[in-house]
Enzyme design. Structure first.
Site, PDB file in Angstrom:
ATOM      1  N   ASP B  33     -37.470  -1.292  25.339  1.00 15.62           N
ATOM      2  CA  ASP B  33     -38.779  -1.922  25.537  1.00 15.62           C
ATOM      3  C   ASP B  33     -38.980  -2.449  26.950  1.00 15.62           C
ATOM      4  O   ASP B  33     -40.061  -2.889  27.309  1.00 15.62           O
ATOM      5  CB  ASP B  33     -38.934  -3.114  24.568  1.00 15.62           C
ATOM      6  CG  ASP B  33     -38.784  -2.660  23.133  1.00 15.62           C
ATOM      7  OD1 ASP B  33     -39.488  -1.710  22.748  1.00 15.62           O
ATOM      8  OD2 ASP B  33     -37.945  -3.230  22.409  1.00 15.62           O
ATOM      9  N   HIS B  34     -37.922  -2.460  27.716  1.00 18.02           N
ATOM     10  CA  HIS B  34     -37.995  -3.055  29.057  1.00 18.02           C
ATOM     11  C   HIS B  34     -37.550  -2.030  30.075  1.00 18.02           C
ATOM     12  O   HIS B  34     -36.405  -2.065  30.524  1.00 18.02           O
ATOM     13  CB  HIS B  34     -37.126  -4.313  29.111  1.00 18.02           C
ATOM     14  CG  HIS B  34     -37.362  -5.157  30.325  1.00 18.02           C
ATOM     15  ND1 HIS B  34     -36.867  -4.861  31.570  1.00 18.02           N
ATOM     16  CD2 HIS B  34     -38.061  -6.293  30.481  1.00 18.02           C
ATOM     17  CE1 HIS B  34     -37.231  -5.780  32.446  1.00 18.02           C
ATOM     18  NE2 HIS B  34     -37.960  -6.665  31.819  1.00 18.02           N
TER      19      HIS B  34
END
Lengths: 128, 163
Positions: B33-34
């Site tokens: 997600d990052h």
């Protein structure tokens, strides 16, 4: 023995580093909490840096006495008692307690902690 | 979640400086997600890795007799990213040590590339005021392996670590 201006300039540098404030915000009258945004943990950082920058030892509680506001015997109805004010005078000879005594609300205790107070404390310490 | 953000110390000079490394891997959940399509080690976790490296340097200098906690970060800046496959090198140096805490400065690098610069203030608290802290507060005992490096007093050459 450094002059008052030299002490002030070094204190200003210390506070700029510790609090991330601008040079011109650090005036003798500026309060650490109200004007410069210091939080409790910053006091520890400020003491570390002062010790290093001035090459002195500052016994804990000497510059910034702890537990002033929480000592129930010294506070009544949100005001610091006459006894409490005497205690402040004794433990903080470097602070302007008379100004505080005119309006001794507990929350005003933090206004004792000014840049000028630190300078005065250090001058005394350095001349000892 | 395991909260160990350094993999190993590669240098440890008691009371002076230390270097730890962190290998960034695609297996780390948060990299999904990052960020989607652009996986990079979160800067917040780089701070955590530097703080663990510096915290152990401070704690060891105080003989692990107290609980060392991150108190504040007066300065931090970021100059780059660490991607999966990169090895982050966290170098920290003790600027000041007192019985009630210490200040360290540090850098994070990938190879020669500077990724972050930081200054960290640690407070050292008596165990009595942190009653719930585990004895092995920062480094769980099973992870002590990461401390398996040569150590020597400041300014002296250390011996090679036992492997």
């Amino acid at each position: 023995m450094p002059t008052s201006d030299e002490v002030f300039n070094k204190v200003r540098e210390t506070l700029v580093d510790a609090l991330g404030v601008d040079d011109d915000e650090v005036t003798p009258e500026a309060t650490l909490v109200g004007d410069l945004g210091a939080e409790s943990i910053d006091f520890l950082d400020i003491i570390f840096r002062l010790e290093k920058n001035f090459n002195i030892k500052i016994p804990r509680g000497e510059l910034f006495p702890e537990n002033l506001a929480t000592d129930e015997s010294l506070v009544k109805d949100g005001l610091v008692t006459a006894e409490g004010i005497e205690k402040l005078r004794a433990s903080m000879p470097h602070a302007d307690v008379s100004k505080f005594a005119a309006n001794p609300k507990v929350e005003n205790i933090q206004e004792l902690f000014t840049v000028g107070m630190i300078v005065k404390f250090l001058e005394k310490k350095l001349s000892a | 979640m395991r909260w160990i953000w350094i993999d190993r110390f590669v240098e440890f000079a008691s009371g002076s400086h230390a270097t730890a490394i962190k290998c960034v891997t695609m297996a780390e959940e948060h990299l999904a997600d990052h960020f989607p399509g652009f996986p990079v080690m979160p800067h917040s976790l780089i701070i955590e890795g530097l703080a663990q490296t510096g915290g152990i340097l401070v704690g060891e200098a105080l003989k692990f007799s107290t609980v060392v906690v991150l108190a504040k970060i007066p300065k931090v800046s970021f100059q780059g990213y660490a991607h999966p496959g990169d090895t982050l090198s966290y170098q920290v140096r003790l600027l000041d040590l007192q019985p009630d805490g210490g200040i360290v400065e540090g850098t994070a690098r990938v190879g020669d590339q500077l990724v972050a610069e930081i200054e960290i203030v640690f407070a050292s608290l008596p165990r009595s005021v942190v009653p719930n802290a585990r004895q092995d507060f920062v480094i769980p005992s099973e992870m002590l392996r990461i401390l398996n490096v040569g150590s020597a007093p400041a300014g002296q050459a250390g011996e090679a670590p036992a492997v």
